[in-house]
Design an enzyme around this catalytic site. Structure first.
Site, PDB file in Angstrom:
ATOM      1  N   HIS A 241      14.779   1.385  -4.536  1.00  0.00           N
ATOM      2  CA  HIS A 241      14.993   2.824  -4.726  1.00  0.00           C
ATOM      3  C   HIS A 241      13.924   3.679  -4.027  1.00  0.00           C
ATOM      4  O   HIS A 241      14.148   4.258  -2.970  1.00  0.00           O
ATOM      5  CB  HIS A 241      14.999   3.158  -6.225  1.00  0.00           C
ATOM      6  CG  HIS A 241      16.050   2.441  -7.019  1.00  0.00           C
ATOM      7  ND1 HIS A 241      17.396   2.682  -6.853  1.00  0.00           N
ATOM      8  CD2 HIS A 241      15.950   1.500  -7.993  1.00  0.00           C
ATOM      9  CE1 HIS A 241      18.074   1.919  -7.694  1.00  0.00           C
ATOM     10  NE2 HIS A 241      17.229   1.197  -8.393  1.00  0.00           N
TER      11      HIS A 241
HETATM   12  C1  BDR Z   1      14.795   5.144 -10.438  1.00  0.00           C
HETATM   13  O1  BDR Z   1      14.484   4.835 -11.782  1.00  0.00           O
HETATM   14  C2  BDR Z   1      13.306   4.068 -11.861  1.00  0.00           C
HETATM   15  O2  BDR Z   1      13.484   3.001 -12.730  1.00  0.00           O
HETATM   16  C3  BDR Z   1      12.962   3.652 -10.460  1.00  0.00           C
HETATM   17  O3  BDR Z   1      11.565   3.635 -10.295  1.00  0.00           O
HETATM   18  C4  BDR Z   1      13.606   4.710  -9.604  1.00  0.00           C
HETATM   19  O4  BDR Z   1      12.737   5.808  -9.416  1.00  0.00           O
HETATM   20  C5  BDR Z   1      16.109   4.496 -10.074  1.00  0.00           C
HETATM   21  O5  BDR Z   1      17.125   4.998 -10.883  1.00  0.00           O
END
Ligand code: BDR
Ligand code: CA
Length: 312
Positions: A241
């Site tokens: 992500h």
């Molecule tokens: C986002 O949520 C968090 O768990 C990760 O770091 C990322 O920023 C993904 O949905």
């Protein structure tokens, strides 16, 4: 001239990788500071984890601030079920050798954005609480924002924390709504993108094969955090992500999307934090976000491997 950035983050393994990607790219981005926010884990953890990452990269010259400990209105929702008890499970980090800055992270944001020539790119890797607070406390500071680039939201891929919402927006939807209306350029890296940038075995092996401390830490962290997502989705690797925020700043040609209206659902409990994206222009609502929809995953991992390789 490198672009001046501030990273607001809730580390989180993928947040940590994003910070390292930025630190490995000094010709592209100059990190003015890091603000930790509550999100994947409570604030004391995320603030500690941000310092662990700068210490790992031997960049304790970068100031780390603690921002907001909870969302604007809601109780904090965390994600230890994904990231582990420390928020950064998978690698054995040394205790950081650097203290938190005494100033609050929101005040740091306001000050950094309020200089007469400020043109700062804000990178958000977690809930948007700190920027909403800064915009409420000192609305004029918006003038110092060159661009906001954030990981958050979903439209075609819908949700990951609920069927309708992505985690970062779900945790503090009111803050996201404030930010969407701030009038400055916003680029969103949603799940629609990050679900195509997968940590496959081969890609993780390339990172582990770098042999440096940061490469080993990244491989260890991603090996841990991918367990939950691989079990959940059944794909050949977990989505990556937050590093997309930094990769986009370094090479925007790796991404494609369009500039559209994005609004945040704040009143329905069922769809709380849903990013309502007018991708096909069916309303008259003004465009406020460059909404990225696709990415070149191979190019992103080439970039990541190369930049991690420049770190200790
Ligand atoms: C986002 O949520 C968090 O768990 C990760 O770091 C990322 O920023 C993904 O949905
Ligand atoms: Ca994050």
């Amino acid at each position: 001239m490198p672009r001046q950035i501030i990273i607001d983050t809730d580390p989180g393994q993928d947040d940590g990788v994003a910070i390292l990607l930025a630190l490995g790219s000094p010709a592209d981005v100059e990190v003015l500071g890091i603000v930790a926010v509550a999100g994947n884990a409570p604030l004391p953890r995320t603030a500690l984890n941000a310092r662990r990452i700068v210490a790992l990269a031997e960049r304790t010259d970068i100031p780390v601030f603690a921002g907001c400990a909870r969302p604007l209105l809601r109780d904090l929702v965390t994600a230890e079920h994904v990231h582990g008890e420390t928020g950064l499970d998978g690698h054995d980090f040394a205790d950081p050798t650097v203290d938190l800055q005494p100033r609050h992270g929101v005040d740091f944001l306001i000050e950094a954005l309020s200089g007469p020539h400020a043109a700062v790119t804000l990178c958000f890797l977690g809930p948007l609480t700190d920027l909403a607070m800064a915009l409420i406390k000192a609305p004029d500071c918006a003038r110092g924002i060159r661009e906001i680039v954030l990981m958050g939201g979903a439209y075609f891929e819908v949700g990951n924390i609920t069927p309708a919402a992505e985690f970062n927006i779900y945790v503090d939807p009111e803050a996201a709504a404030v930010v969407m209306r701030c009038g400055r350029p916003i680029t969103m890296l949603p799940l629609d993108v990050t679900h195509t940038v997968l940590n496959t075995r081969e890609r993780l092996a390339r990172i582990a094969g770098l042999g440096n401390r940061c490469g080993t830490a990244v491989a260890n962290m991603l090996n841990f955090s991918e367990r939950f997502d691989v079990a959940k989705y059944g794909w050949s690797g977990a989505p990556l992500h937050d590093p997309n925020v930094i990769a986009y700043l370094i090479d925007p040609t790796l991404y494609a999307g369009r500039t559209v209206n994005v609004a945040i659902e704040t009143t329905s409990e069922l769809t709380r934090g849903m990013t309502v994206v007018d991708y096909w222009g069916v309303t008259e609502r003004p465009a406020n976000v460059q909404y990225l929809r696709s990415a070149q995953a191979d190019g992103i991992y080439d970039l990541l491997v190369e930049r991690l390789g420049r770190l200790p």
